[in-house]
Motif scaffolding. Structure first.
Motif, mmCIF file in Angstrom:
data_model
loop_
_atom_site.group_PDB
_atom_site.id
_atom_site.type_symbol
_atom_site.label_atom_id
_atom_site.label_comp_id
_atom_site.label_asym_id
_atom_site.label_seq_id
_atom_site.Cartn_x
_atom_site.Cartn_y
_atom_site.Cartn_z
ATOM 1 N N PRO A 1 42.949 29.070 30.123
ATOM 2 C CA PRO A 1 41.791 29.668 30.801
ATOM 3 C C PRO A 1 40.958 28.639 31.573
ATOM 4 O O PRO A 1 40.589 28.871 32.729
ATOM 5 C CB PRO A 1 40.982 30.290 29.655
ATOM 6 C CG PRO A 1 41.994 30.555 28.590
ATOM 7 C CD PRO A 1 42.973 29.409 28.687
ATOM 8 N N GLY A 2 40.694 27.497 30.972
ATOM 9 C CA GLY A 2 39.939 26.454 31.661
ATOM 10 C C GLY A 2 40.698 25.867 32.834
ATOM 11 O O GLY A 2 40.118 25.572 33.882
ATOM 12 N N LEU A 3 42.013 25.705 32.678
ATOM 13 C CA LEU A 3 42.826 25.183 33.776
ATOM 14 C C LEU A 3 42.933 26.196 34.912
ATOM 15 O O LEU A 3 42.959 25.814 36.082
ATOM 16 C CB LEU A 3 44.216 24.785 33.270
ATOM 17 C CG LEU A 3 44.245 23.538 32.393
ATOM 18 C CD1 LEU A 3 45.633 23.333 31.807
ATOM 19 C CD2 LEU A 3 43.797 22.318 33.185
ATOM 20 N N ALA A 4 42.963 27.486 34.580
ATOM 21 C CA ALA A 4 42.981 28.519 35.619
ATOM 22 C C ALA A 4 41.696 28.442 36.441
ATOM 23 O O ALA A 4 41.734 28.566 37.679
ATOM 24 C CB ALA A 4 43.152 29.900 34.993
ATOM 25 N N ASP A 5 40.566 28.217 35.800
ATOM 26 C CA ASP A 5 39.296 28.056 36.512
ATOM 27 C C ASP A 5 39.320 26.807 37.390
ATOM 28 O O ASP A 5 38.876 26.833 38.538
ATOM 29 C CB ASP A 5 38.127 27.966 35.534
ATOM 30 C CG ASP A 5 37.848 29.286 34.825
ATOM 31 O OD1 ASP A 5 38.305 30.342 35.316
ATOM 32 O OD2 ASP A 5 37.182 29.241 33.767
ATOM 33 N N LEU A 6 39.849 25.708 36.860
ATOM 34 C CA LEU A 6 39.939 24.458 37.619
ATOM 35 C C LEU A 6 40.835 24.645 38.841
ATOM 36 O O LEU A 6 40.492 24.235 39.947
ATOM 37 C CB LEU A 6 40.478 23.333 36.722
ATOM 38 C CG LEU A 6 40.656 21.968 37.365
ATOM 39 C CD1 LEU A 6 39.324 21.393 37.831
ATOM 40 C CD2 LEU A 6 41.318 21.004 36.379
ATOM 41 N N LEU A 7 41.978 25.287 38.656
ATOM 42 C CA LEU A 7 42.894 25.532 39.770
ATOM 43 C C LEU A 7 42.270 26.469 40.805
ATOM 44 O O LEU A 7 42.513 26.322 42.009
ATOM 45 C CB LEU A 7 44.219 26.088 39.256
ATOM 46 C CG LEU A 7 45.104 25.060 38.540
ATOM 47 C CD1 LEU A 7 46.170 25.759 37.708
ATOM 48 C CD2 LEU A 7 45.733 24.105 39.527
ATOM 49 N N ALA A 8 41.450 27.411 40.353
ATOM 50 C CA ALA A 8 40.788 28.336 41.275
ATOM 51 C C ALA A 8 39.852 27.593 42.223
ATOM 52 O O ALA A 8 39.720 27.977 43.390
ATOM 53 C CB ALA A 8 40.039 29.414 40.505
ATOM 54 N N THR A 9 39.223 26.527 41.749
ATOM 55 C CA THR A 9 38.335 25.746 42.620
ATOM 56 C C THR A 9 39.111 25.081 43.748
ATOM 57 O O THR A 9 38.532 24.722 44.767
ATOM 58 C CB THR A 9 37.556 24.672 41.838
ATOM 59 O OG1 THR A 9 38.467 23.690 41.333
ATOM 60 C CG2 THR A 9 36.739 25.274 40.711
ATOM 61 N N ALA A 10 40.413 24.907 43.569
ATOM 62 C CA ALA A 10 41.260 24.308 44.606
ATOM 63 C C ALA A 10 41.994 25.373 45.414
ATOM 64 O O ALA A 10 42.840 25.056 46.243
ATOM 65 C CB ALA A 10 42.260 23.356 43.959
ATOM 66 N N GLY A 11 41.694 26.658 45.149
ATOM 67 C CA GLY A 11 42.293 27.731 45.923
ATOM 68 C C GLY A 11 43.562 28.327 45.332
ATOM 69 O O GLY A 11 44.242 29.109 45.988
#
Length: 149
Positions: free
Chosen positions: A18-28
């Motif tokens: 879940p945290g990595l999905a949020d981090l990846l979302a910041t990069a598009g």
């Protein structure tokens, strides 16, 4: 596992999805956390690794690396396919530590060199690569394996 100033770098697990999905979302990159958890498990079963940087909250950074044999070298080559540090955590050495941890994992996997692909429109990443010891070797081309249309 690398520990420095409260920052831990270790293999990413499905629990961090879940945290990595949020981090990846910041990069598009929009990836469902459940799908990402499955992909992290698949990486662990392949010639690959995903390392996560954690401090006191959500993941601060991520590096994903694959290794493969080549005809031109006796030892496999490692390739960093993802290197991402959260916007709030940049310029604090986390990217350098992730590359250092990836290089250590590549050596343990028997690799002789490590590469990272960049594009001319990412000057900050290109500068970072030069600063961390990477040498420019030209450009790469990518082609989809699925029929277009």
């Amino acid at each position: 596992m690398t520990l420095r100033y409260g920052l831990e770098i270790r293999a990413a697990t499905a629990a961090e999805a879940p945290g990595l999905a949020d981090l990846l979302a910041t990069a598009g990159y929009t990836i469902d956390a459940r799908d990402l958890a499955e992909r992290l498990v698949a990486l662990r079963q392949a010639s690959a690794t995903a390392l996560v940087a954690l401090q006191w909250g959500p993941p601060s950074g991520l590096v994903v690396m694959h290794w493969y044999p080549t005809l031109e070298a006796a030892r496999p080559r490692a390739q960093i396919s993802t290197l991402l540090v959260s916007v709030e955590e940049r310029r604090r050495g986390i990217g350098r530590l992730l590359v250092k941890a990836a290089a250590q994992a590549a050596r343990l996997a028997g690799c002789g060199e490590i590469e990272i692909m960049t594009t001319p429109d990412t000057p900050a990443l290109n500068e970072f690569c030069r600063a961390t010891g990477f040498a420019e070797t030209g450009t790469r081309f990518i082609r989809s394996l699925r029929k277009q249309g």
